[in-house]
Design a protein around this motif. Structure first.
Motif: not given
Ligand code: PLP
Length: 476
Positions: A271, A148-149
């Motif tokens: 997100d 997600a980042s």
């Molecule tokens: N956004 C939210 C709302 C999250 O809860 C998280 C991780 O728990 C992330 C982003 C980051 O996810 P990732 O590890 O896939 O980058």
């Protein structure tokens, strides 16, 4: 290694994996090793001569499992879940065997084409509007990012190039440096740290805004901030709305935020890293009301939809702002079919990419939407069971309404007593939780993580919390 040995090794490993997962409940959820535990367990150097695969198998328990935190144990309640299923594990095996690097269509047509179709399947499953999907016939479509980042950063870069393009048309006399120094983006103060990091990596300012008393970012707050910044000569260009915040699983008011972004012509990224999987159940889609106003949307099937890490699904209505703006096209990556199918290298930060859509294909076909919905509904029901048990004990209170598979709770009283409670729970070693703090209130987060979790497990986790509370409150 010869094929014969590979078959023996992989079948032994398959048996081991099945035994490991089916009996995971019996393992201590967090290992008791100390930093540096592993080095003395392996030789100082790589072996000069090949070893038999059986020697590797023999070392798995001793070297590896003794230091593993068992994320798929029903006793694991920390962070958010990370997904795991047999079809996904098998798909990763096949991906490893094909081992292509699907950066362009020609680099492995199936890799690109299955991804396009899977993201359309998935988009329909969560009720995304057609304008996000490749099957709508326009430029829109989905892509699998690693995390997600990365999706937040890619969206920020798209927003940046769209704004830059517009402003250079409107004000040809402005320089890029001038524009860049004035760009400002927005998110909820409760947004994930990766949003702030995307701002740092993208070289732009990001303001985190105060949420309302339900930890939601509201349209009015956003509008006020945008208007204030505009009066001060800044250029608002990007908003991240979070659906399911990491600390307490709160949902920003997407519909209101969407209206503001439309009015001000600002890129809206959603997100929904964790909670997005729940939108495969129609009854939770009210939480994504207004999604049609977003420019990009992201959630992690690798969190809650039984697809092993890494599989972060992202859709863009106008991928051209990333594809065209950051396109470098050396001769060795060109091919005759350019333009007739996506070359995913342009949709992401790295060049290389694995055949990750196989995991989606296997999981979606072997579970069917129906069983994935059951998985989500079961986790949410288990969270409500924990909520009920917790509320029956009047020493406890909830910090946040339970909407998904996360319960935020605390002992009534000081932060110190709650910190002591968490230390005690984790110290007893039976279950694992992490805390959070909002507005100086410290609370514990219990996430339902394992696909093996049953009612009995939740009752046992509650019994652990209660026993720990008894000890802490008795001053033991
Ligand atoms: N956004 C939210 C709302 C999250 O809860 C998280 C991780 O728990 C992330 C982003 C980051 O996810 P990732 O590890 O896939 O980058």
């Amino acid at each position: 290694m010869e094929a014969k040995e590979f078959k023996e090794f992989s079948s032994a490993m398959t048996n081991y994996i099945a035994e490991y997962l089916e009996n995971i409940r019996d393992r201590q959820v967090v290992p008791s090793v100390k930093p540096g535990y592993l080095r003395p367990l392996v030789p100082e150097q790589a072996p000069e001569k090949p070893e038999p695969w059986t020697a590797v198998m023999d070392d798995i328990e001793r070297v590896i499992m003794s230091g593993v935190t068992h994320w798929h144990s029903p006793r694991f309640h920390a962070y958010f879940p990370t997904a795991n299923s047999y079809p996904s594990i098998v798909a990763d095996m096949l991906s490893g065997a094909i081992a292509c690097i699907g950066f362009t269509w020609i680099a492995s047509p199936a890799c690109t084409e299955l991804e396009v179709v899977m993201l359309d399947w998935l988009g329909q499953m969560i009720g995304l509007p057609e304008e996000f999907l490749a099957r709508s016939g326009g430029e829109a479509g989905g892509v699998i990012q690693g995390t997600a980042s990365e999706a937040t950063l890619v969206a920020l870069l798209g927003a940046k190039s769209r704004t830059m393009h517009r402003l250079k048309e409107q004000h040809p006399e402005w320089t890029e440096v001038e524009i860049l120094s004035k760009l400002v983006g927005y998110c909820n103060k409760q947004a994930h740290s990766s949003v702030e990091r995307a701002g740092l990596l993208g070289g732009v300012k990001l303001r985190s805004l105060a949420p309302d008393n339900k930890r939601r970012l509201r349209g009015d707050t956003l509008k006020e901030a945008i208007e204030e910044d505009t009066r001060n000569g800044l250029i608002p260009f990007y908003v991240v709305a979070t659906l399911g915040t990491t600390s307490s699983c709160a949902f920003d008011a997407l519909d209101e935020i969407g209206n503001v972004c439309k009015e001000k012509d600002i890129w809206l990224h959603v997100d929904a890293a964790y909670a997005g999987s729940a939108f495969i159940c129609p009854e939770y889609r009210y939480l994504m009301k207004g999604v049609e106003k977003a420019d990009s949307f992201n959630f992690n099937p690798h969190k809650w939809m039984l697809v092993n890490f890494d599989c972060s699904a992202m859709w863009l209505k106008q991928p051209r702002w990333i594809v065209d703006a950051f396109s470098v096209d050396p001769l060795y990556l060109k091919h005759d079919q350019q333009g007739s199918a996506p070359d995913y290298r342009h949709w992401q930060i790295p060049l290389g990419r694995r055949f990750r859509s196989l995991k989606l294909w296997f999981v979606l076909r072997l579970y069917g939407v129906e069983n994935l919905q059951k998985h989500i509904r079961k986790h949410i029901a288990l969270a409500h069971l924990y909520e009920k048990l917790c509320l029956e004990d009047d020493r406890f209170e909830l910090y946040e309404e339970v909407t998904m598979g996360l319960v935020c709770f605390r002992l009534k009283g000081s932060n110190d007593i709650n910190e002591a409670l968490l230390r005690r729970i984790n110290g007893r070693g039976k279950i694992h939780l992490v805390p959070s703090k909002i507005d100086d209130v410290y609370f514990l987060r219990l996430a339902i993580c394992s696909r093996y979790s049953e009612e009995n497990d939740i009752r046992e986790s509650w019994a652990e919390v209660k026993a720990s509370a008894n000890e802490v409150l008795a001053g033991n």
